[in-house]
Motif scaffolding. Sequence first.
Motif, PDB file in Angstrom:
ATOM      1  N   LEU A 320       0.826  -1.211   0.000  1.00 61.88           N
ATOM      2  CA  LEU A 320       0.000   0.000   0.000  1.00 61.88           C
ATOM      3  C   LEU A 320       0.861   1.261   0.000  1.00 61.88           C
ATOM      4  CD1 LEU A 320      -2.889   0.696  -0.249  1.00 61.88           C
ATOM      5  CD2 LEU A 320      -3.188   0.330   2.196  1.00 61.88           C
ATOM      6  N   ASP A 321       1.983   1.234   0.715  1.00 61.67           N
ATOM      7  CA  ASP A 321       2.901   2.376   0.657  1.00 61.67           C
ATOM      8  C   ASP A 321       3.442   2.555  -0.759  1.00 61.67           C
ATOM      9  OD1 ASP A 321       3.047   3.566   3.248  1.00 61.67           O
ATOM     10  OD2 ASP A 321       4.097   1.791   3.976  1.00 61.67           O
ATOM     11  N   ARG A 322       3.765   1.444  -1.415  1.00 64.75           N
ATOM     12  CA  ARG A 322       4.295   1.512  -2.785  1.00 64.75           C
ATOM     13  C   ARG A 322       3.250   2.094  -3.738  1.00 64.75           C
ATOM     14  NH1 ARG A 322       7.587   0.216  -6.698  1.00 64.75           N
ATOM     15  NH2 ARG A 322       7.086  -1.132  -8.457  1.00 64.75           N
ATOM     16  N   LEU A 323       2.023   1.614  -3.632  1.00 68.50           N
ATOM     17  CA  LEU A 323       0.960   2.088  -4.514  1.00 68.50           C
ATOM     18  C   LEU A 323       0.629   3.552  -4.262  1.00 68.50           C
ATOM     19  CD1 LEU A 323      -1.246  -1.104  -4.320  1.00 68.50           C
ATOM     20  CD2 LEU A 323      -0.342  -0.128  -6.445  1.00 68.50           C
ATOM     21  N   TYR A 324       0.620   3.956  -3.008  1.00 73.84           N
ATOM     22  CA  TYR A 324       0.297   5.349  -2.704  1.00 73.84           C
ATOM     23  C   TYR A 324       1.402   6.281  -3.190  1.00 73.84           C
ATOM     24  CZ  TYR A 324      -1.889   9.268  -0.285  1.00 73.84           C
ATOM     25  OH  TYR A 324      -2.517  10.469   0.002  1.00 73.84           O
ATOM     26  N   ALA A 325       2.660   5.859  -3.031  1.00 75.08           N
ATOM     27  CA  ALA A 325       3.772   6.670  -3.524  1.00 75.08           C
ATOM     28  C   ALA A 325       3.706   6.802  -5.044  1.00 75.08           C
ATOM     29  CB  ALA A 325       5.101   6.049  -3.103  1.00 75.08           C
ATOM     30  N   ALA A 326       3.360   5.719  -5.732  1.00 73.61           N
ATOM     31  CA  ALA A 326       3.222   5.781  -7.191  1.00 73.61           C
ATOM     32  C   ALA A 326       2.108   6.744  -7.584  1.00 73.61           C
ATOM     33  CB  ALA A 326       2.941   4.391  -7.744  1.00 73.61           C
ATOM     34  N   ALA A 465      -8.605  -3.628   0.885  1.00 68.15           N
ATOM     35  CA  ALA A 465      -9.147  -4.652  -0.011  1.00 68.15           C
ATOM     36  C   ALA A 465      -8.756  -4.386  -1.464  1.00 68.15           C
ATOM     37  CB  ALA A 465     -10.660  -4.716   0.131  1.00 68.15           C
ATOM     38  N   LEU A 466      -8.805  -3.118  -1.874  1.00 70.53           N
ATOM     39  CA  LEU A 466      -8.440  -2.778  -3.253  1.00 70.53           C
ATOM     40  C   LEU A 466      -6.944  -2.979  -3.490  1.00 70.53           C
ATOM     41  CD1 LEU A 466     -10.617   0.445  -3.686  1.00 70.53           C
ATOM     42  CD2 LEU A 466     -10.941  -1.753  -4.850  1.00 70.53           C
ATOM     43  N   ALA A 467      -6.134  -2.673  -2.497  1.00 64.77           N
ATOM     44  CA  ALA A 467      -4.688  -2.893  -2.625  1.00 64.77           C
ATOM     45  C   ALA A 467      -4.379  -4.373  -2.747  1.00 64.77           C
ATOM     46  CB  ALA A 467      -3.953  -2.289  -1.433  1.00 64.77           C
ATOM     47  N   ARG A 468      -5.074  -5.196  -1.974  1.00 61.50           N
ATOM     48  CA  ARG A 468      -4.856  -6.647  -2.053  1.00 61.50           C
ATOM     49  C   ARG A 468      -5.309  -7.195  -3.406  1.00 61.50           C
ATOM     50  NH1 ARG A 468      -3.625  -9.653   2.422  1.00 61.50           N
ATOM     51  NH2 ARG A 468      -3.322  -8.450   4.345  1.00 61.50           N
ATOM     52  N   ALA A 469      -6.350  -6.602  -3.981  1.00 57.64           N
ATOM     53  CA  ALA A 469      -6.811  -7.043  -5.296  1.00 57.64           C
ATOM     54  C   ALA A 469      -5.775  -6.723  -6.373  1.00 57.64           C
ATOM     55  CB  ALA A 469      -8.145  -6.392  -5.633  1.00 57.64           C
ATOM     56  N   ALA A 470      -5.102  -5.583  -6.224  1.00 59.48           N
ATOM     57  CA  ALA A 470      -4.104  -5.168  -7.219  1.00 59.48           C
ATOM     58  C   ALA A 470      -2.759  -5.839  -6.991  1.00 59.48           C
ATOM     59  CB  ALA A 470      -3.941  -3.651  -7.180  1.00 59.48           C
ATOM     60  N   PHE A 471      -2.360  -6.001  -5.736  1.00 53.92           N
ATOM     61  CA  PHE A 471      -1.009  -6.469  -5.388  1.00 53.92           C
ATOM     62  C   PHE A 471      -1.061  -7.749  -4.564  1.00 53.92           C
ATOM     63  CE2 PHE A 471       2.520  -3.041  -5.615  1.00 53.92           C
ATOM     64  CZ  PHE A 471       2.173  -2.729  -6.918  1.00 53.92           C
ATOM     65  N   GLY A 472      -2.012  -8.625  -4.873  1.00 53.15           N
ATOM     66  CA  GLY A 472      -2.177  -9.836  -4.079  1.00 53.15           C
ATOM     67  C   GLY A 472      -0.920 -10.666  -3.975  1.00 53.15           C
ATOM     68  N   GLU A 473      -0.127 -10.726  -5.065  1.00 55.40           N
ATOM     69  CA  GLU A 473       1.074 -11.560  -5.042  1.00 55.40           C
ATOM     70  C   GLU A 473       2.094 -11.040  -4.034  1.00 55.40           C
ATOM     71  OE1 GLU A 473       4.207 -13.638  -8.184  1.00 55.40           O
ATOM     72  OE2 GLU A 473       2.982 -11.928  -8.825  1.00 55.40           O
TER      73      GLU A 473
END
Length: 498
Positions: A320-326, A465-473
């Motif tokens: 989530l930190d990675r996605l928010y920074a992006a 939940a949305l972060a897990r859907a995008a970055f589940g791996e």
Amino acid sequence: MSVPARPFDSFVIFSVMRSGSNLLERYLAQYDGLACLGELFNPVFIGRKGQTVLFDVSCDTARHNPAALLDAIAAAQPDTVNGLRYFPEHVPEAMQVLLEDPRCAKIILTRDPLSAFVSLSIAQFSDIWLIGSEKDRLPLSVPLSLGAFEVYKAQHKHYFAQIEAGLAATGQAALRIDYTDLGDMTRINDLAMALGAKAPRKTLEASIKRQNPAPLHAKISNYAEVYAALGLPAPETLPEAEPLSQNESQVKWVWPRHYYVCDHRPLAFAPLIENTKQPLTAWLSLVPSELRTGLKLGDVQNWAARNKAAHVISVLHHPLDRLYAAFMNKIFSTAPDAFQKIRSILETRYQIYLPRNAQQIDRETYTVEDQRTAFHQFLLFVAANLAGETDIRQDCSWQTQAALADIFAQIMPITHFLRVEQLDHDIPELERALDIPPIWAGLKTFRHRPFAFDLAEIYTDQTEALARAAFGEDYTRFGFENWRPGYAAFDVSLPSSA
């Protein structure tokens, strides 16, 4: 006897990236009487990368007052015809100043849009923009997105239409040249003499080489899918080619350049995330061992053969930190290095509401709820993008850390994944294990300017939940729990003497 007046006082090369403007500029700079100063109105530098002041005019001044920079150059170099390159991404106010000056020659350099787009895609993918030697050429192929290509063509058609309208309104003529003319000595001589060069040349030194000389079908990895839509020759009518797959290109040619290796220690670094490079490379540069990067595949393989039990480290951020920074650095931001084109597409297709000026936020008109909604929509986009359901490139800024680690694994696997919030514990342990002096503790910690909205302000169960859907791996492979404040405890380190 009076000296005949020169035809122009300055010139501008109007072009787009990957159309040969760098080579043309280097050719013209070899003529007596001409001077070439580069991208004077690039939003982040003046002339050359890293240069922010020229003739006492700052980058900020040039952005707001383009004429001030042009006047300073003319005053400093009155005996030469001074030239620059101008791209669509450059300061828009400068275009009007250049177009309205009849003493400024207008060169329009064009290239077949498809060839330019493919070349740009390869440069963006490899992060290699210029080569000076044949031995540095990397054979690459990339997938072509029809949607992205159509957007590209439309934007550049509008750019050149603006230039033509400006010329027509002022009654000026352009000096026109195509990418295919750059190997024609007569054409270059004619152009240079038209600008005001003092004499033609018999030869020109080519200090840079063409990066991608292969035929077009060898540079498009999905050529069989796109040829009909673009009116290209059918694959069966073309000579045999062996285009590299995207995966082969990454593994064999691009990704070895990202490693940092210590020549006299069994220690290497494979950065998954851009903002983790600075603290780790600051540390590695102080380790008693020569640090190298920008390596070729053979260099990495030879180093690995000499260091069988090497520690190959990387640093993980919470997904989530990675996605928010992006999101904040590349989409929310309006800075020059943000993805303005993708931002515009997301606003249109995904109805993402974003502030016009990300540097000045009015929380009454753009609220925390607006920010939460925008980020959630971005997470939906990332999930679709990584699943191959969009025509927007899968940028490394939001690719999963697992996917990037898999690419490194095909060259030299990462052996130690460190958590960003645990670096102050893990790096000193690594120093003790490798008999490295205690350097890390002496580094000084800095933090970037905080985002306009902190992740903690907008975080909800739905965000997770949305972060897990995008970055589940990433969650599954690396065992990440739900996000909580404090995961990104470490930001940037530099030597304490800095």
